[in-house]
Design an enzyme around this catalytic site. Structure first.
Site, PDB file in Angstrom:
ATOM      1  CG  ASP A   1      -1.844   1.219   1.246  1.00 26.86           C
ATOM      2  OD1 ASP A   1      -2.522   1.451   0.219  1.00 26.86           O
ATOM      3  OD2 ASP A   1      -1.878   1.957   2.243  1.00 26.86           O
ATOM      4  CB  SER A   2       0.178   4.714  -1.033  1.00 29.63           C
ATOM      5  OG  SER A   2      -1.093   4.795  -0.408  1.00 29.63           O
TER       6      SER A   2
ATOM      7  N   GLY B   1      -2.770   9.097  -4.175  1.00 29.86           N
ATOM      8  CA  GLY B   1      -4.076   9.384  -4.797  1.00 29.86           C
ATOM      9  C   GLY B   1      -4.181  10.708  -5.523  1.00 29.86           C
TER      10      GLY B   1
ATOM     11  CB  CYS C   1      -2.829   1.061  -2.681  1.00 31.71           C
ATOM     12  SG  CYS C   1      -3.019   2.789  -3.099  1.00 31.71           S
TER      13      CYS C   1
ATOM     14  CD  GLU D   1      -2.583   8.714   6.591  1.00 37.05           C
ATOM     15  OE1 GLU D   1      -1.596   9.339   6.993  1.00 37.05           O
ATOM     16  OE2 GLU D   1      -2.523   7.865   5.681  1.00 37.05           O
TER      17      GLU D   1
ATOM     18  CB  CYS E   1     -10.201   5.361  -0.681  1.00 33.20           C
ATOM     19  SG  CYS E   1      -8.762   6.064   0.138  1.00 33.20           S
TER      20      CYS E   1
ATOM     21  CG  HIS F   1      -6.973   6.375   4.330  1.00 31.55           C
ATOM     22  ND1 HIS F   1      -6.195   5.664   3.446  1.00 31.55           N
ATOM     23  CD2 HIS F   1      -6.123   7.041   5.141  1.00 31.55           C
ATOM     24  CE1 HIS F   1      -4.920   5.906   3.707  1.00 31.55           C
ATOM     25  NE2 HIS F   1      -4.852   6.732   4.730  1.00 31.55           N
TER      26      HIS F   1
HETATM   27  N1  DGL Z   1      -4.206   3.874  -0.278  1.00 29.27           N
HETATM   28  C1  DGL Z   1      -4.831   4.893  -1.084  1.00 29.27           C
HETATM   29  C2  DGL Z   1      -6.067   4.289  -1.787  1.00 29.27           C
HETATM   30  O1  DGL Z   1      -6.640   3.312  -1.347  1.00 29.27           O
HETATM   31  C3  DGL Z   1      -5.206   6.111  -0.258  1.00 29.27           C
HETATM   32  C4  DGL Z   1      -4.021   6.926   0.207  1.00 29.27           C
HETATM   33  C5  DGL Z   1      -3.243   7.527  -0.939  1.00 29.27           C
HETATM   34  O2  DGL Z   1      -3.747   8.465  -1.598  1.00 29.27           O
HETATM   35  O3  DGL Z   1      -2.143   7.070  -1.180  1.00 29.27           O
HETATM   36  O4  DGL Z   1      -6.464   4.795  -2.798  1.00 29.27           O
END
Ligand code: DGL
Length: 272
Positions: A12-13, A45, A75, A155, A189, A191
């Site tokens: 993941d990012s 994103g 992600c 976050e 997403c 989050h």
């Molecule tokens: N993990 C990213 C997603 O699910 C969200 C956070 C980002 O923008 O890197 O799209």
């Protein structure tokens, strides 16, 4: 170590993918899991396709060097933008994203075929959710909407209160006040599931909310069995976490997404 015992890589990012990691851990207790969060460069994103692909290739190369037997792209942004590139760049390992399982779950859950997808700007612009939903359900009417402020709110641990409700209402209020409104909302997403309480207040009790974490874990379980890669040792699998930024910070914020402690000793910093 046999192929079956090699770890499942989860990428993941940042920390958001721990919502997927958690679902995979619950679904597949015997698997050894190796998570990589690119916290030094999050968010993805809001970045261009080229940048997302470049960052992703660097991270996935690291996981491949560490011997993962397959890769879960937790992600949504990377799944939406870079999955075909990853599949051709790393032909030796199966790569699973979250968009396809999420789209399938939405098509199963929606009765009217009116489906809303909320995601980062890059995911929305990439159009992968709309395309995937139409593959399963060509008649679906899909609206996709970026909700970028939800990422920093999650976050920060701001899950409710008037400010957060106001932001959610501004993004989603008119769409769900319309008649007819969507009967299904895809949380596209990593989050957004953390904000599901406040989102529910805005969209009302009726629409089904789809979070792809559980369906992705199911898809992973099926894929491992199909390829003879499932860990049959009968023992509890291990958890290991890599981050490109500060390990203590990863453990602290990560706990929010994992829904339990991220043991600091299991987190290592790596430089790419
Ligand atoms: N993990 C990213 C997603 O699910 C969200 C956070 C980002 O923008 O890197 O799209």
């Amino acid at each position: 170590m046999t192929d079956r015992q090699r770890p499942v890589g989860v990428f993941d990012s940042g920390v958001g993918g721990l919502t997927v990691f958690r679902a995979v851990r619950r679904r597949l207790p015997a698997e050894n899991l190796l998570y990589l969060g690119d916290n030094a460069r999050v968010p993805y994103g809001s970045k261009s396709r080229e940048t997302i692909v470049r960052y992703t290739e660097e991270c996935v190369s690291t996981l491949v060097e560490r011997g993962v037997k397959c890769l879960v792209v937790a992600c949504n942004t990377v799944s939406a933008v870079a999955l075909p590139t990853l599949q051709s760049r790393f032909p030796g390992i199966p790569v699973l994203g979250v968009v396809e399982p999420g789209a399938l779950a939405a098509c199963r859950a929606s009765v009217s075929g009116r489906i809303a997808v909320i995601a980062t700007r890059s995911t929305v612009n990439g159009g992968a959710y709309v395309a995937a939903i139409h593959r399963y359900r060509p008649d679906a009417q899909v609206v996709s909407l970026p909700c970028p402020l939800f990422v920093p709110l999650a976050e920060e641990g701001w899950f409710d209160g008037p400010l957060v409700e106001g932001i959610a209402a501004r993004y989603l209020g008119s769409l769900f006040a319309a008649d007819p409104a969507p009967d299904c909302l895809v949380l596209g997403c990593t989050h957004y599931p953390l904000l599901s309480g406040v989102i529910r207040k805005v969209i009302g009790p009726e629409p089904v909310m789809v979070d792809s974490a559980e369906t992705t874990a199911d898809a992973l379980a099926a894929m491992l069995v199909e390829r003879g890669l499932d860990n049959t040792s009968g023992q509890c699998g291990s958890n290991a976490f890599l981050t490109t930024d500060d390990a203590a910070c990863f453990a602290q914020i990560g706990a929010r997404f994992l829904g339990g402690d991220v043991c600091r000793d299991n987190v290592s910093h790596i430089s790419l």
